[in-house]
Design an enzyme around this catalytic site. Structure first.
Site, PDB file in Angstrom:
ATOM      1  N   ARG A   1      -6.224  46.120 -19.249  1.00  0.00           N
ATOM      2  CA  ARG A   1      -5.855  44.689 -19.315  1.00  0.00           C
ATOM      3  C   ARG A   1      -6.164  43.933 -18.031  1.00  0.00           C
ATOM      4  O   ARG A   1      -5.644  42.842 -17.792  1.00  0.00           O
ATOM      5  CB  ARG A   1      -4.389  44.510 -19.693  1.00  0.00           C
ATOM      6  CG  ARG A   1      -4.025  45.094 -21.046  1.00  0.00           C
ATOM      7  CD  ARG A   1      -2.555  44.871 -21.352  1.00  0.00           C
ATOM      8  NE  ARG A   1      -2.202  45.469 -22.644  1.00  0.00           N
ATOM      9  CZ  ARG A   1      -1.826  46.725 -22.811  1.00  0.00           C
ATOM     10  NH1 ARG A   1      -1.766  47.532 -21.762  1.00  0.00           N
ATOM     11  NH2 ARG A   1      -1.506  47.186 -24.009  1.00  0.00           N
TER      12      ARG A   1
ATOM     13  N   LYS B   1     -16.231  33.336 -15.513  1.00  0.00           N
ATOM     14  CA  LYS B   1     -16.627  33.659 -16.889  1.00  0.00           C
ATOM     15  C   LYS B   1     -17.238  35.049 -16.917  1.00  0.00           C
ATOM     16  O   LYS B   1     -18.185  35.332 -16.180  1.00  0.00           O
ATOM     17  CB  LYS B   1     -17.675  32.663 -17.402  1.00  0.00           C
ATOM     18  CG  LYS B   1     -17.134  31.432 -18.072  1.00  0.00           C
ATOM     19  CD  LYS B   1     -18.296  30.647 -18.674  1.00  0.00           C
ATOM     20  CE  LYS B   1     -17.837  29.441 -19.461  1.00  0.00           C
ATOM     21  NZ  LYS B   1     -18.991  28.719 -20.047  1.00  0.00           N
TER      22      LYS B   1
ATOM     23  N   GLU C   1     -31.700  27.746 -13.040  1.00  0.00           N
ATOM     24  CA  GLU C   1     -30.252  27.527 -13.100  1.00  0.00           C
ATOM     25  C   GLU C   1     -29.781  26.673 -11.919  1.00  0.00           C
ATOM     26  O   GLU C   1     -28.923  25.801 -12.061  1.00  0.00           O
ATOM     27  CB  GLU C   1     -29.531  28.877 -13.102  1.00  0.00           C
ATOM     28  CG  GLU C   1     -28.054  28.828 -13.414  1.00  0.00           C
ATOM     29  CD  GLU C   1     -27.738  28.573 -14.876  1.00  0.00           C
ATOM     30  OE1 GLU C   1     -26.993  27.610 -15.160  1.00  0.00           O
ATOM     31  OE2 GLU C   1     -28.225  29.333 -15.738  1.00  0.00           O
TER      32      GLU C   1
ATOM     33  N   LYS D   1     -20.681  23.713  -8.833  1.00  0.00           N
ATOM     34  CA  LYS D   1     -20.059  24.465  -9.916  1.00  0.00           C
ATOM     35  C   LYS D   1     -18.547  24.568  -9.699  1.00  0.00           C
ATOM     36  O   LYS D   1     -17.763  24.429 -10.649  1.00  0.00           O
ATOM     37  CB  LYS D   1     -20.674  25.861 -10.031  1.00  0.00           C
ATOM     38  CG  LYS D   1     -20.054  26.662 -11.166  1.00  0.00           C
ATOM     39  CD  LYS D   1     -20.829  27.905 -11.513  1.00  0.00           C
ATOM     40  CE  LYS D   1     -20.212  28.572 -12.736  1.00  0.00           C
ATOM     41  NZ  LYS D   1     -20.975  29.764 -13.182  1.00  0.00           N
TER      42      LYS D   1
ATOM     43  N   GLU E   1     -12.646  25.714 -19.519  1.00  0.00           N
ATOM     44  CA  GLU E   1     -13.657  24.988 -20.287  1.00  0.00           C
ATOM     45  C   GLU E   1     -13.091  24.308 -21.536  1.00  0.00           C
ATOM     46  O   GLU E   1     -13.542  24.546 -22.662  1.00  0.00           O
ATOM     47  CB  GLU E   1     -14.823  25.917 -20.669  1.00  0.00           C
ATOM     48  CG  GLU E   1     -16.087  25.153 -21.041  1.00  0.00           C
ATOM     49  CD  GLU E   1     -17.267  26.051 -21.295  1.00  0.00           C
ATOM     50  OE1 GLU E   1     -17.760  26.076 -22.425  1.00  0.00           O
ATOM     51  OE2 GLU E   1     -17.713  26.732 -20.346  1.00  0.00           O
TER      52      GLU E   1
ATOM     53  N   ARG F   1     -15.770  21.056 -17.780  1.00  0.00           N
ATOM     54  CA  ARG F   1     -16.585  22.207 -17.379  1.00  0.00           C
ATOM     55  C   ARG F   1     -17.785  22.407 -18.314  1.00  0.00           C
ATOM     56  O   ARG F   1     -18.786  23.020 -17.928  1.00  0.00           O
ATOM     57  CB  ARG F   1     -15.724  23.478 -17.348  1.00  0.00           C
ATOM     58  CG  ARG F   1     -16.513  24.708 -16.924  1.00  0.00           C
ATOM     59  CD  ARG F   1     -15.633  25.913 -16.678  1.00  0.00           C
ATOM     60  NE  ARG F   1     -16.438  27.079 -16.354  1.00  0.00           N
ATOM     61  CZ  ARG F   1     -15.971  28.197 -15.797  1.00  0.00           C
ATOM     62  NH1 ARG F   1     -14.688  28.288 -15.512  1.00  0.00           N
ATOM     63  NH2 ARG F   1     -16.778  29.201 -15.535  1.00  0.00           N
TER      64      ARG F   1
ATOM     65  N   ASN G   1     -22.831  23.615 -18.994  1.00  0.00           N
ATOM     66  CA  ASN G   1     -23.645  24.201 -20.059  1.00  0.00           C
ATOM     67  C   ASN G   1     -24.903  23.383 -20.343  1.00  0.00           C
ATOM     68  O   ASN G   1     -25.578  23.612 -21.349  1.00  0.00           O
ATOM     69  CB  ASN G   1     -22.825  24.319 -21.350  1.00  0.00           C
ATOM     70  CG  ASN G   1     -21.700  25.327 -21.223  1.00  0.00           C
ATOM     71  OD1 ASN G   1     -21.778  26.251 -20.413  1.00  0.00           O
ATOM     72  ND2 ASN G   1     -20.639  25.141 -21.975  1.00  0.00           N
TER      73      ASN G   1
ATOM     74  N   HIS H   1     -27.957  24.844 -22.079  1.00  0.00           N
ATOM     75  CA  HIS H   1     -27.630  26.191 -22.547  1.00  0.00           C
ATOM     76  C   HIS H   1     -27.583  26.345 -24.064  1.00  0.00           C
ATOM     77  O   HIS H   1     -27.769  27.457 -24.567  1.00  0.00           O
ATOM     78  CB  HIS H   1     -26.301  26.644 -21.933  1.00  0.00           C
ATOM     79  CG  HIS H   1     -26.432  27.109 -20.517  1.00  0.00           C
ATOM     80  ND1 HIS H   1     -26.891  26.298 -19.508  1.00  0.00           N
ATOM     81  CD2 HIS H   1     -26.179  28.317 -19.938  1.00  0.00           C
ATOM     82  CE1 HIS H   1     -26.911  26.975 -18.368  1.00  0.00           C
ATOM     83  NE2 HIS H   1     -26.483  28.200 -18.605  1.00  0.00           N
TER      84      HIS H   1
ATOM     85  N   HIS I   1     -29.671  29.461 -25.121  1.00  0.00           N
ATOM     86  CA  HIS I   1     -29.085  30.625 -25.793  1.00  0.00           C
ATOM     87  C   HIS I   1     -29.739  30.867 -27.145  1.00  0.00           C
ATOM     88  O   HIS I   1     -29.961  32.016 -27.549  1.00  0.00           O
ATOM     89  CB  HIS I   1     -27.583  30.432 -25.967  1.00  0.00           C
ATOM     90  CG  HIS I   1     -26.811  30.608 -24.686  1.00  0.00           C
ATOM     91  ND1 HIS I   1     -25.435  30.563 -24.634  1.00  0.00           N
ATOM     92  CD2 HIS I   1     -27.226  30.827 -23.414  1.00  0.00           C
ATOM     93  CE1 HIS I   1     -25.041  30.763 -23.388  1.00  0.00           C
ATOM     94  NE2 HIS I   1     -26.101  30.911 -22.633  1.00  0.00           N
TER      95      HIS I   1
ATOM     96  N   HIS J   1     -33.170  34.170 -18.664  1.00  0.00           N
ATOM     97  CA  HIS J   1     -32.148  33.139 -18.879  1.00  0.00           C
ATOM     98  C   HIS J   1     -32.539  31.836 -18.176  1.00  0.00           C
ATOM     99  O   HIS J   1     -32.438  30.750 -18.751  1.00  0.00           O
ATOM    100  CB  HIS J   1     -30.794  33.625 -18.365  1.00  0.00           C
ATOM    101  CG  HIS J   1     -29.696  32.633 -18.543  1.00  0.00           C
ATOM    102  ND1 HIS J   1     -29.276  32.189 -19.780  1.00  0.00           N
ATOM    103  CD2 HIS J   1     -28.933  31.962 -17.623  1.00  0.00           C
ATOM    104  CE1 HIS J   1     -28.300  31.306 -19.636  1.00  0.00           C
ATOM    105  NE2 HIS J   1     -28.075  31.147 -18.331  1.00  0.00           N
TER     106      HIS J   1
END
Length: 357
Positions: free
Chosen positions: A154, A176, A218, A261, A271, A275, A279, A282, A286, A299
């Site tokens: 956890r 993230k 990026e 960022k 998010e 936030r 993206n 993206h 993606h 990417h």
């Protein structure tokens, strides 16, 4: 003293990494001692010995081509006494990702199958909540190391040591952590901030040109996410120094990207709203990566195309003018980053209900 221990003042982080991987315990030990005794030489090195006295177990998750998994783990276990940490285990988990350097993405390995073998190793070596994971590598490794840390028992602590430009300005910061599902990218994950992020731009000098340009895709995104255009102007005025990997300029752009960022992460850590601006590009990226099974585009390459796609939509909606779009295209062109859009036959695409990425 430098001759005695075999290091020099311009010694860099990549050589320490190689000493560990190549099973050169003496050299790794001397390097760490040198930087421990010379804190001004580099916080990345002087910080390492402290980890051995604070955490019960350490595991370095990293990628090394042309080296088998069992050999990688064995070389790490030989280091358990290197820094006087006789009761601790360093688990060096090598995923043996094999691919040509000029056509390597790694995203195809960011899945639960790769993660399960790491869990096995941690259980076999009695990793606990006092253990630590160190992610030493690019964006895929930072994502995987973070996901492992967020989910094992956890949640345990982890440190990001990003070695690619993309990882330094994006994957290693923000909290993230995720892996891919066969149907979608980054759909299985969590939000967990690292214990530390250690960034050394010397690592960037080890990258293939394609990987560095992928990171620039990026990084350039951040220049469009601030109203103050001084950052974009700084990049435009220092293109050649960036290409030449000038340390001062690299440190400036990496730091500025992280600050941008951080602004969005601080006001919206999970998010729920603002936030989502991070993206930019993206949704398209993606989709492109997933469609080609993460093998055709890195990417950063996909994000660069996605940014131009989003800006073209903004132009159609009257939210930007043609001059702004052309300036965006030009900055990518200055770094020889292809932003030509890929159009696919609609019959090849499965359209499902929208999901939050």
């Amino acid at each position: 003293m430098e001759k005695e221990i075999g290091v020099s003042k311009d010694f860099n982080a990549f050589e320490l990494r190689n000493a560990i991987i190549q099973k050169d315990c003496f050299k790794a030990n001397q390097i760490v001692k040198y930087f421990d005794n010379n804190p001004k030489a580099g916080s990345l090195y002087s910080f390492l010995p402290l980890l051995f006295s604070y955490f019960q177990n350490l595991m370095i998750v990293h990628y090394t081509p042309q080296r088998g998994t069992e050999q990688g783990i064995a070389s790490a276990l030989d280091l358990r006494n290197t820094w006087g940490a006789k009761d601790y285990i360093i688990g060096l988990k090598n995923f043996s990702l094999r691919a040509k350097a000029d056509n390597f993405s790694g995203e195809e390995y960011k899945n639960i199958e790769s993660i399960l073998s790491v869990y096995d190793f941690m259980l076999e070596n009695n990793f606990s909540r006092k253990s630590l994971v160190i992610s030493l590598g690019g964006g895929v490794i930072c994502d995987m190391g973070g996901y492992i840390s967020a989910t094992y028992m956890r949640g345990i602590e982890f440190i990001q040591v990003p070695t690619s430009l993309l990882a330094q300005v994006d994957a290693s910061v923000g909290g993230k952590v995720a892996i891919n599902h066969p149907k979608c990218k980054n759909m299985i994950g969590s939000f967990k901030s690292p214990y530390r992020v250690l960034i050394d731009v010397e690592f960037l000098k080890t990258l293939a040109e394609r990987e560095f340009k992928s990171g620039m895709g990026e990084l350039l995104k951040h220049s469009f996410l601030t109203k103050d255009k001084k950052y974009l102007e700084y990049i435009e005025n220092n293109v050649e120094k960036i290409k030449a990997l000038d340390n001062e300029v690299l440190e400036n752009i990496v730091e500025q990207s992280i600050r941008i960022k951080k602004y969005y992460v601080d006001i919206d850590p999970f998010e729920k709203g603002e936030r989502a601006f991070l993206n930019l590009g993206h949704t398209y990226a993606h989709a492109l990566e997933s469609f080609f099974a993460y093998k055709a585009y890195t990417h950063g390459e996909a994000v660069a195309k996605g940014i131009i796609f989003d800006l073209e939509l903004s132009l159609l909606r009257g939210q930007i003018d043609e001059a702004y779009l052309e300036r965006a295209r030009n900055i990518f062109n200055l770094f020889n980053i292809d932003t030509d859009l890929i159009y696919l036959d609609l019959s090849l695409i499965h359209i499902s209900e929208p999901t939050r990425r």
